[in-house]
Design a protein around this motif. Structure first.
Motif, PDB file in Angstrom:
ATOM      1  N   TYR A 154       2.653   1.582  -5.540  1.00 16.77           N
ATOM      2  CA  TYR A 154       3.346   2.269  -4.458  1.00 16.77           C
ATOM      3  C   TYR A 154       2.363   2.809  -3.426  1.00 16.77           C
ATOM      4  O   TYR A 154       2.644   2.820  -2.227  1.00 16.77           O
ATOM      5  CB  TYR A 154       4.186   3.429  -5.016  1.00 16.77           C
ATOM      6  CG  TYR A 154       5.402   2.980  -5.776  1.00 16.77           C
ATOM      7  CD1 TYR A 154       6.523   2.483  -5.119  1.00 16.77           C
ATOM      8  CD2 TYR A 154       5.441   3.065  -7.155  1.00 16.77           C
ATOM      9  CE1 TYR A 154       7.647   2.079  -5.807  1.00 16.77           C
ATOM     10  CE2 TYR A 154       6.564   2.670  -7.866  1.00 16.77           C
ATOM     11  CZ  TYR A 154       7.663   2.169  -7.185  1.00 16.77           C
ATOM     12  OH  TYR A 154       8.775   1.773  -7.872  1.00 16.77           O
ATOM     13  N   HIS A 155       1.184   3.248  -3.884  1.00 16.50           N
ATOM     14  CA  HIS A 155       0.195   3.827  -2.981  1.00 16.50           C
ATOM     15  C   HIS A 155      -1.172   3.748  -3.659  1.00 16.50           C
ATOM     16  O   HIS A 155      -1.303   3.365  -4.834  1.00 16.50           O
ATOM     17  CB  HIS A 155       0.551   5.282  -2.642  1.00 16.50           C
ATOM     18  CG  HIS A 155       0.727   6.151  -3.861  1.00 16.50           C
ATOM     19  ND1 HIS A 155      -0.331   6.782  -4.492  1.00 16.50           N
ATOM     20  CD2 HIS A 155       1.850   6.476  -4.562  1.00 16.50           C
ATOM     21  CE1 HIS A 155       0.123   7.452  -5.525  1.00 16.50           C
ATOM     22  NE2 HIS A 155       1.441   7.297  -5.598  1.00 16.50           N
ATOM     23  N   GLU A 156      -2.185   4.129  -2.924  1.00 18.46           N
ATOM     24  CA  GLU A 156      -3.556   4.106  -3.442  1.00 18.46           C
ATOM     25  C   GLU A 156      -3.777   5.223  -4.454  1.00 18.46           C
ATOM     26  O   GLU A 156      -3.309   6.356  -4.253  1.00 18.46           O
ATOM     27  CB  GLU A 156      -4.524   4.254  -2.273  1.00 18.46           C
ATOM     28  CG  GLU A 156      -5.990   4.279  -2.680  1.00 18.46           C
ATOM     29  CD  GLU A 156      -6.898   4.460  -1.480  1.00 18.46           C
ATOM     30  OE1 GLU A 156      -8.042   4.932  -1.673  1.00 18.46           O
ATOM     31  OE2 GLU A 156      -6.464   4.150  -0.342  1.00 18.46           O
ATOM     32  N   LYS A 169      -5.752  -0.063  -5.104  1.00 21.36           N
ATOM     33  CA  LYS A 169      -4.968  -0.036  -3.869  1.00 21.36           C
ATOM     34  C   LYS A 169      -3.958  -1.179  -3.868  1.00 21.36           C
ATOM     35  O   LYS A 169      -4.232  -2.251  -4.417  1.00 21.36           O
ATOM     36  CB  LYS A 169      -5.892  -0.190  -2.650  1.00 21.36           C
ATOM     37  CG  LYS A 169      -6.881   0.939  -2.473  1.00 21.36           C
ATOM     38  CD  LYS A 169      -7.890   0.616  -1.390  1.00 21.36           C
ATOM     39  CE  LYS A 169      -7.244   0.375  -0.053  1.00 21.36           C
ATOM     40  NZ  LYS A 169      -8.241   0.145   1.018  1.00 21.36           N
ATOM     41  N   GLN A 219       0.423   7.409 -10.136  1.00 22.47           N
ATOM     42  CA  GLN A 219       1.176   7.067  -8.929  1.00 22.47           C
ATOM     43  C   GLN A 219       2.620   7.573  -9.032  1.00 22.47           C
ATOM     44  O   GLN A 219       3.162   7.711 -10.131  1.00 22.47           O
ATOM     45  CB  GLN A 219       1.160   5.546  -8.696  1.00 22.47           C
ATOM     46  CG  GLN A 219       1.778   4.736  -9.814  1.00 22.47           C
ATOM     47  CD  GLN A 219       1.811   3.260  -9.496  1.00 22.47           C
ATOM     48  OE1 GLN A 219       1.856   2.861  -8.334  1.00 22.47           O
ATOM     49  NE2 GLN A 219       1.781   2.437 -10.537  1.00 22.47           N
TER      50      GLN A 219
END
Length: 236
Positions: A154-156, A169, A219
């Motif tokens: 979903y995100h870093e 990432k 995450q």
């Protein structure tokens, strides 16, 4: 005199019959020789056809209890029900009063490529036993990893454990898994397809695996972010 003539005639007749018998025997011998020459040689087509039409699908060889080499390769079955990979096996030595005691340590990672991942360590005097223990430990330590519909993060995130530090990432579709060593094994068995990653700390296998798992667990999905802000998902 007449009796002697008759005797000679009888002798001549018997000699002629013997000759005829010899001739007959000779003819039989010639016939037998002809029959032998008609028989097919060892280089006939029948043995070649048998070799050519030999069935190689049978697992058992012509010898009793034997298997054909190259045709009975059995696929190794999973003992845990998941896909298994051995990250590494190393030798451990302990010096005692009686001498050095040698053992082996194995690190295994398992996963179903649908968000479930696990890892474990096993130690033993023999390598197969160490691997078996590592797989059993990995099955007992399973984790659920979050993943979006594009099989990426979903995100870093940055995962840390001890001296290990891993950066992970999300990547565009078609990128693949850009990683190496234990990080790539964890991402593949978890089910990710497009990910960037980089090791920022030590290259110890166990610390890298633990840091990767911690980073993936850290995450948060968009729904969780919306709940933290007391908003709905549409408002973000």
């Amino acid at each position: 005199m007449e009796e002697n003539k008759q005797a000679t005639v009888v002798v001549e007749e018997t000699s002629e019959t013997v000759k005829e018998d010899k001739v007959v025997l000779g003819e039989n011998k010639t016939e037998k020789a002809k029959k032998i020459s008609v028989k097919p040689n060892s280089s006939n087509t029948k043995p070649f056809e048998r070799r050519q039409t030999r069935n190689f699908d049978n697992k058992k060889d012509s010898k009793p209890g034997g298997d054909q080499k190259g045709f009975n390769k059995q696929v190794k079955q999973s003992t845990t029900g998941f896909e298994e990979k051995i990250v590494g096996v190393k030798k451990i030595s302990k010096t005692t009063k009686g001498g050095r005691n040698m053992r082996f340590s194995a690190l295994a990672v398992i996963g179903d490529k649908k968000g479930m991942i696990g890892f474990g360590i096993g130690k033993s005097i023999e390598v197969p036993v160490a691997i078996k223990k590592a797989l059993k430990s990995a099955k007992n330590n399973m984790y659920r990893i979050k993943m979006n519909k594009n099989f990426t993060l979903y995100h870093e995130v940055i995962g840390k454990h001890g001296a290990g530090k891993v950066l992970i990432k999300p990547a565009p579709e078609g990128t693949g898994i850009i990683a190496g060593g234990p990080i790539k094994i964890v991402l593949e068995l978890a089910g990710f397809k497009d990910v960037y990653s980089k090791n920022l700390g030590r290259n110890t296998s166990l610390n890298m695996v633990r840091a990767t798992v911690k980073g993936l667990q850290s995450q948060k999905s968009p729904k969780e972010f919306a709940a933290l802000r007391d908003k709905q998902l549409k408002e973000l």
